[in-house]
Motif scaffolding. Structure first.
Motif, PDB file in Angstrom:
ATOM      1  N   LEU A 109       0.827  -1.200   0.000  1.00  0.00           N
ATOM      2  CA  LEU A 109       0.000   0.000   0.000  1.00  0.00           C
ATOM      3  C   LEU A 109       0.865   1.255   0.000  1.00  0.00           C
ATOM      4  O   LEU A 109       0.579   2.227  -0.704  1.00  0.00           O
ATOM      5  CB  LEU A 109      -0.924   0.000   1.226  1.00  0.00           C
ATOM      6  N   VAL A 110       1.923   1.222   0.806  1.00  0.00           N
ATOM      7  CA  VAL A 110       2.822   2.377   0.869  1.00  0.00           C
ATOM      8  C   VAL A 110       3.695   2.447  -0.381  1.00  0.00           C
ATOM      9  O   VAL A 110       3.938   3.522  -0.934  1.00  0.00           O
ATOM     10  CB  VAL A 110       3.692   2.308   2.135  1.00  0.00           C
ATOM     11  N   GLY A 111       4.131   1.275  -0.858  1.00  0.00           N
ATOM     12  CA  GLY A 111       5.031   1.236  -2.001  1.00  0.00           C
ATOM     13  C   GLY A 111       4.354   1.510  -3.331  1.00  0.00           C
ATOM     14  O   GLY A 111       5.036   1.818  -4.323  1.00  0.00           O
ATOM     15  N   GLU A 112       3.019   1.401  -3.377  1.00  0.00           N
ATOM     16  CA  GLU A 112       2.297   1.602  -4.632  1.00  0.00           C
ATOM     17  C   GLU A 112       2.582   2.978  -5.239  1.00  0.00           C
ATOM     18  O   GLU A 112       2.816   3.106  -6.447  1.00  0.00           O
ATOM     19  CB  GLU A 112       0.804   1.422  -4.391  1.00  0.00           C
ATOM     20  N   ALA A 113       2.539   4.009  -4.413  1.00  0.00           N
ATOM     21  CA  ALA A 113       2.784   5.368  -4.920  1.00  0.00           C
ATOM     22  C   ALA A 113       4.219   5.516  -5.420  1.00  0.00           C
ATOM     23  O   ALA A 113       4.472   6.218  -6.411  1.00  0.00           O
ATOM     24  CB  ALA A 113       2.501   6.382  -3.822  1.00  0.00           C
ATOM     25  N   LEU A 114       5.167   4.852  -4.751  1.00  0.00           N
ATOM     26  CA  LEU A 114       6.557   4.897  -5.212  1.00  0.00           C
ATOM     27  C   LEU A 114       6.675   4.274  -6.598  1.00  0.00           C
ATOM     28  O   LEU A 114       7.404   4.781  -7.463  1.00  0.00           O
ATOM     29  CB  LEU A 114       7.454   4.146  -4.221  1.00  0.00           C
ATOM     30  N   TYR A 120      12.468   5.570  -5.879  1.00  0.00           N
ATOM     31  CA  TYR A 120      13.181   4.570  -5.082  1.00  0.00           C
ATOM     32  C   TYR A 120      13.051   3.169  -5.687  1.00  0.00           C
ATOM     33  O   TYR A 120      12.467   2.261  -5.085  1.00  0.00           O
ATOM     34  CB  TYR A 120      12.671   4.580  -3.639  1.00  0.00           C
ATOM     35  N   PRO A 121      13.583   2.957  -6.877  1.00  0.00           N
ATOM     36  CA  PRO A 121      13.471   1.640  -7.513  1.00  0.00           C
ATOM     37  C   PRO A 121      14.400   0.604  -6.885  1.00  0.00           C
ATOM     38  O   PRO A 121      15.332   0.933  -6.142  1.00  0.00           O
ATOM     39  CB  PRO A 121      13.883   1.935  -8.961  1.00  0.00           C
ATOM     40  N   GLY A 122      14.132  -0.653  -7.194  1.00  0.00           N
ATOM     41  CA  GLY A 122      15.005  -1.745  -6.771  1.00  0.00           C
ATOM     42  C   GLY A 122      15.092  -1.896  -5.269  1.00  0.00           C
ATOM     43  O   GLY A 122      14.089  -1.828  -4.545  1.00  0.00           O
ATOM     44  N   ALA A 123      16.316  -2.083  -4.782  1.00  0.00           N
ATOM     45  CA  ALA A 123      16.530  -2.344  -3.354  1.00  0.00           C
ATOM     46  C   ALA A 123      16.189  -1.133  -2.490  1.00  0.00           C
ATOM     47  O   ALA A 123      15.934  -1.286  -1.285  1.00  0.00           O
ATOM     48  CB  ALA A 123      17.988  -2.749  -3.133  1.00  0.00           C
ATOM     49  N   LYS A 124      16.179   0.058  -3.074  1.00  0.00           N
ATOM     50  CA  LYS A 124      15.868   1.261  -2.300  1.00  0.00           C
ATOM     51  C   LYS A 124      14.408   1.286  -1.847  1.00  0.00           C
ATOM     52  O   LYS A 124      14.070   1.964  -0.882  1.00  0.00           O
ATOM     53  CB  LYS A 124      16.161   2.513  -3.134  1.00  0.00           C
ATOM     54  N   ILE A 129      10.237   2.315   2.272  1.00  0.00           N
ATOM     55  CA  ILE A 129       8.964   1.976   2.919  1.00  0.00           C
ATOM     56  C   ILE A 129       9.137   1.912   4.428  1.00  0.00           C
ATOM     57  O   ILE A 129       8.303   2.426   5.186  1.00  0.00           O
ATOM     58  CB  ILE A 129       8.419   0.646   2.360  1.00  0.00           C
ATOM     59  N   ARG A 130      10.222   1.307   4.888  1.00  0.00           N
ATOM     60  CA  ARG A 130      10.459   1.230   6.331  1.00  0.00           C
ATOM     61  C   ARG A 130      10.726   2.621   6.925  1.00  0.00           C
ATOM     62  O   ARG A 130      10.300   2.918   8.033  1.00  0.00           O
ATOM     63  CB  ARG A 130      11.632   0.292   6.618  1.00  0.00           C
ATOM     64  N   GLU A 131      11.422   3.476   6.183  1.00  0.00           N
ATOM     65  CA  GLU A 131      11.653   4.847   6.642  1.00  0.00           C
ATOM     66  C   GLU A 131      10.330   5.599   6.810  1.00  0.00           C
ATOM     67  O   GLU A 131      10.122   6.317   7.799  1.00  0.00           O
ATOM     68  CB  GLU A 131      12.548   5.590   5.651  1.00  0.00           C
ATOM     69  N   LEU A 132       9.428   5.418   5.836  1.00  0.00           N
ATOM     70  CA  LEU A 132       8.132   6.094   5.895  1.00  0.00           C
ATOM     71  C   LEU A 132       7.294   5.573   7.058  1.00  0.00           C
ATOM     72  O   LEU A 132       6.639   6.351   7.759  1.00  0.00           O
ATOM     73  CB  LEU A 132       7.385   5.893   4.573  1.00  0.00           C
TER      74      LEU A 132
END
Length: 317
Positions: A109-114, A120-124, A129-132
């Motif tokens: 859910l959080v990563g969808e917007a990214l 923040y592609p790939g390993a970033k 997501i954890r930072e957010l």
């Protein structure tokens, strides 16, 4: 402070223009929001607060007027340009659970917007997501949980997290704490204020809870039946309200001192909010106004300046 958002003569009309029963949900609304500040938008249910917020974000297309964000008129953008611009404007809805896809875990859910905006592609991605999640006070172990496993306060924190993911400059907060318990409300309000200070965010805070609005806002606009009837800094609005409608709203705000509360005069409005499809002539508030005169039915009031940054629309001022 510089102006981030400028709304000019914003209209949202439902139905065929000029046809009987056409509803002017928002009618000629104008205001500005400065960078890093909060504008509180208050009024009764049905006055057009949420519709104004949706129209600013183009979730509801305006019938007229302009919405200038950092100099760009959002009303003129095509679909692709608007999607790119939405990185800078986000919204927090009233019902957090309803705004979250029940089939997606929190991390997605959080990563969808990214993913949508290519951030923040790939390993970033996982690290971001954890930072957010940490930013909104949510532990990383919740990343695999689903929305139905969250409390109301946790769901609202995830909704805030989603809004922050694309690093916006302005967030429309549409009744973000009204569905929460009082103790949780305070936590969410404090979180929003902390995020504003850390990230330099601007907010439009829509609410009918005047105590919360006073706590979070720098400036306040009071809406009635699709129009803004008074605008000022929060201290002027709460200490010296000018419009009769604003006075009635402020008289309903409880004061924690029992001696002051006992001496205060409560202004109780008579009647119900008029039908927005058939608003009263002249001043829209006149049918409930305790100081209305015959002229109020004939003349639509214009802005009356009271002090720098403070104006109200009333012919009796």
């Amino acid at each position: 402070m510089s102006t981030l958002l400028e709304v000019e003569d914003l209209d949202v009309h439902y139905g065929r223009p000029g046809a009987p029963g056409s509803v002017k949900a928002v009618d000629g609304v104008s205001f500005t929001v400065e960078r890093g500040r909060t504008l509180g938008l208050v009024g009764e249910s049905g006055c057009g607060k949420s519709t104004t917020g949706y129209a600013i974000l183009q979730l509801v297309r305006p019938s007229g007027g302009r919405v200038l964000f950092d100099g760009t008129d959002l009303c003129t953008l095509d679909k692709a340009s608007l999607r790119r611009m939405r990185r800078k404007l986000q919204i927090i809805f009233q019902d957090a659970h309803a705004s979250l896809n029940p089939r997606m875990p929190i991390g997605d859910l959080v990563g969808e917007a990214l993913d949508i905006h290519g951030l923040y592609p790939g390993a970033k991605r996982a690290k971001r997501i954890r930072e957010l999640l940490d930013m909104v006070g949510m532990a990383g172990h919740l990343i695999e949980r689903y929305p139905h496993e969250l409390s109301g306060g946790q769901a609202q924190r995830i909704a805030i997290c989603r809004a922050l993911a694309v690093e916006p400059e302005l967030i429309v907060c549409d009744e973000p704490v009204s569905a929460l318990d009082v103790s949780i409300q305070a936590q969410i309000v404090n979180l929003l204020q902390d995020l504003q200070q850390r990230l330099g965010l601007a907010y439009i805070f829509i609410s009918h809870d005047l105590s919360v609005v006073r706590h979070v806002s720098d400036d306040i606009a009071v809406m009635y039946l699709g129009k803004i009837v008074e605008r000022a800094g929060k201290h002027e609005i709460y200490d010296a309200p000018a419009h009769p409608y604003t006075k009635s709203l402020m008289s309903a705000v409880p004061v924690p001192d029992p001696d002051i509360e006992a001496r205060r005069q409560r202004i109780i409005l008579k009647g119900d909010l008029p039908d927005p499809a058939h608003p009263p002539s002249g001043c829209r508030f006149r049918t409930r106004c305790p100081i209305a005169i015959d002229e109020c039915a004939k003349v639509e009031p214009l802005q009356h300046p009271l002090a720098p940054g403070h104006w109200a629309k009333c012919i009796r001022l």
